[in-house]
Design a protein around this motif. Structure first.
Motif, short mmCIF file in Angstrom:
data_model
loop_
_atom_site.label_atom_id
_atom_site.label_comp_id
_atom_site.label_asym_id
_atom_site.label_seq_id
_atom_site.Cartn_x
_atom_site.Cartn_y
_atom_site.Cartn_z
N MET A 144 0.50 10.63 -4.73
CA MET A 144 0.95 10.26 -3.39
C MET A 144 0.46 11.27 -2.36
N GLU A 145 0.22 10.78 -1.16
CA GLU A 145 -0.09 11.70 -0.08
C GLU A 145 1.20 12.29 0.44
N LYS A 146 1.24 13.59 0.61
CA LYS A 146 2.47 14.25 1.06
C LYS A 146 2.34 14.68 2.51
N GLY A 147 3.31 14.27 3.32
CA GLY A 147 3.42 14.74 4.68
C GLY A 147 4.36 15.93 4.69
N ARG A 148 5.08 16.10 5.78
CA ARG A 148 6.02 17.21 5.83
C ARG A 148 7.05 17.08 4.72
N ARG A 149 7.67 15.91 4.65
CA ARG A 149 8.64 15.68 3.58
C ARG A 149 8.52 14.26 3.04
N ARG A 192 -2.95 6.66 10.20
CA ARG A 192 -1.82 7.41 9.62
C ARG A 192 -0.51 7.06 10.32
N ARG A 193 -0.56 6.78 11.61
CA ARG A 193 0.66 6.42 12.34
C ARG A 193 1.23 5.11 11.82
N TYR A 194 0.37 4.14 11.52
CA TYR A 194 0.84 2.83 11.08
C TYR A 194 1.15 2.78 9.58
N PHE A 195 0.39 3.53 8.76
CA PHE A 195 0.51 3.38 7.32
C PHE A 195 0.99 4.63 6.58
N GLY A 196 1.01 5.75 7.27
CA GLY A 196 1.53 6.97 6.65
C GLY A 196 0.52 7.75 5.84
N VAL A 197 -0.70 7.23 5.65
CA VAL A 197 -1.74 7.91 4.90
C VAL A 197 -3.03 7.91 5.71
N ILE A 201 3.67 9.26 -0.02
CA ILE A 201 3.23 7.89 0.21
C ILE A 201 2.01 7.58 -0.65
N ARG A 202 2.08 6.48 -1.34
CA ARG A 202 0.93 5.97 -2.08
C ARG A 202 0.69 4.53 -1.65
N LEU A 203 -0.43 4.27 -1.00
CA LEU A 203 -0.79 2.94 -0.51
C LEU A 203 -2.18 2.62 -1.01
N TRP A 204 -2.33 1.45 -1.65
CA TRP A 204 -3.64 1.11 -2.19
C TRP A 204 -3.79 -0.40 -2.33
N GLU A 225 -2.42 -5.55 -1.79
CA GLU A 225 -2.02 -4.22 -1.35
C GLU A 225 -0.64 -3.90 -1.90
N LEU A 226 -0.46 -2.64 -2.34
CA LEU A 226 0.80 -2.18 -2.91
C LEU A 226 1.17 -0.85 -2.29
N LEU A 227 2.46 -0.55 -2.33
CA LEU A 227 2.97 0.69 -1.75
C LEU A 227 4.07 1.27 -2.61
N GLN A 228 4.05 2.58 -2.79
CA GLN A 228 5.17 3.35 -3.33
C GLN A 228 5.40 4.50 -2.36
N ALA A 229 6.62 4.68 -1.91
CA ALA A 229 6.86 5.69 -0.88
C ALA A 229 8.25 6.29 -0.97
N ARG A 230 8.32 7.56 -0.60
CA ARG A 230 9.59 8.26 -0.41
C ARG A 230 9.52 8.89 0.98
#
Length: 279
Positions: free
Chosen positions: A1-6, A264-269, A9-12, A22-27
């Motif tokens: 997953m790509e890590k931001g501050r906290r 990144r603003r729209y999808f988090g990655v 996100i995994r989008l593929w 398209e699939l997503l796993q995110a915290r």
């Protein structure tokens, strides 16, 4: 997953499932989705925490064990329901025609397009667990057959229990015919340096009146809609192997920095992370 501050996100996109799913796993703890929509269904399952959302004009909170189904074209946002609380979820983004193909055996109501009624949230821990497990398998397994089967099982369970053919699933009616030429113009020329006057001119309205009409019909601004169209086109290029810099130019962004920031603003990655995760 790509890590931001906290955030993690995994989008593929998996090209081996439904012709490209398209699939997503995110915290999420800090990330907040801007107002946006998709041309596909959003089918999400919540694993932990609480997500506050707005879908069209409906507000709610999703908790673990719930499944959310957002129809194509419905604008929505999402963020943590509690300060420092966050939420964790998985999601599938199937195209309407892909779900139609999967639901071919659905016989309860043979006419009309498949929808899921007007319930945004379904309290169904077993369905949520199945969808979360399908995303886990789709991420971990190197076997395309195992990945496809896991996703098909999860979608089939949701379709069989909550799918219907009443035609009453979407909250927002289709935009009126007068607005269609403007939408078509945006979709045909998103890669060009469009001006608001050019788009408004397609329907014979002043820029100001067109802006108001567009927002009332689409629940999103003209610029927001154009950005979404460009980003979805860029995604398709990234999945096909186009470098991010070329995808940015080909879809009308000023430069790669502007493209990366919007993505990144729209999808988090970032676009590069997304492209690397696709298979």
């Amino acid at each position: 997953m790509e890590k931001g501050r906290r955030d993690e996100i995994r989008l593929w996109t998996d090209r081996q499932i439904l012709g490209g799913l398209e699939l997503l796993q995110a915290r999420f703890l800090d990330f907040r989705y801007p107002l946006h929509s998709h041309d596909v269904f959003v089918i999400a399952a919540f694993r932990d925490g609480a997500q506050k959302h707005r879908i069209a004009r409906h507000h709610g909170v999703a908790y673990p064990g719930s499944v959310m189904v957002i129809p194509p074209g419905e604008v929505h946002t999402g963020e943590s329901a509690e300060r420092n609380g966050g939420w964790e979820y998985s999601a599938l983004y199937p195209a309407p025609e892909a779900l139609e193909a999967l639901s071919g055996e659905l016989s309860r109501a043979p006419r009309g397009r498949l929808d899921f009624g007007r319930r945004l949230l379904i309290d169904a821990p077993d369905l949520a667990a199945g969808l979360i497990d399908a995303c886990d398998v789709a991420h971990r397994s190197p076997d395309p057959v195992a990945r496809a089967e896991a996703v098909y099982r999860a979608l089939d369970a949701i379709i069989q229990r909550h799918g219907q053919r009443t035609g009453g699933g979407a909250f927002r009616p289709p935009p009126n015919a007068r607005l269609r030429p403007a939408l078509d113009h945006i979709r045909a020329h998103y890669a060009d340096p469009l001006r608001l006057s050019d788009i408004a001119g397609q329907v014979g309205l002043s820029e100001f009146y067109f802006m108001r009409t567009f927002k009332a019909q689409m629940n999103v601004t003209v610029h927001g809609y154009l950005t979404q169209v460009r980003l979805e086109a860029a995604k398709a290029l990234l999945v096909a192997g186009t470098p991010a810099a070329e995808a940015a130019i080909a879809t009308g962004f000023y430069d790669q920095s502007h493209f990366t920031g919007s993505f990144r603003r729209y999808f988090g990655v970032t676009p590069s992370r997304y492209a690397t995760a696709c298979r």
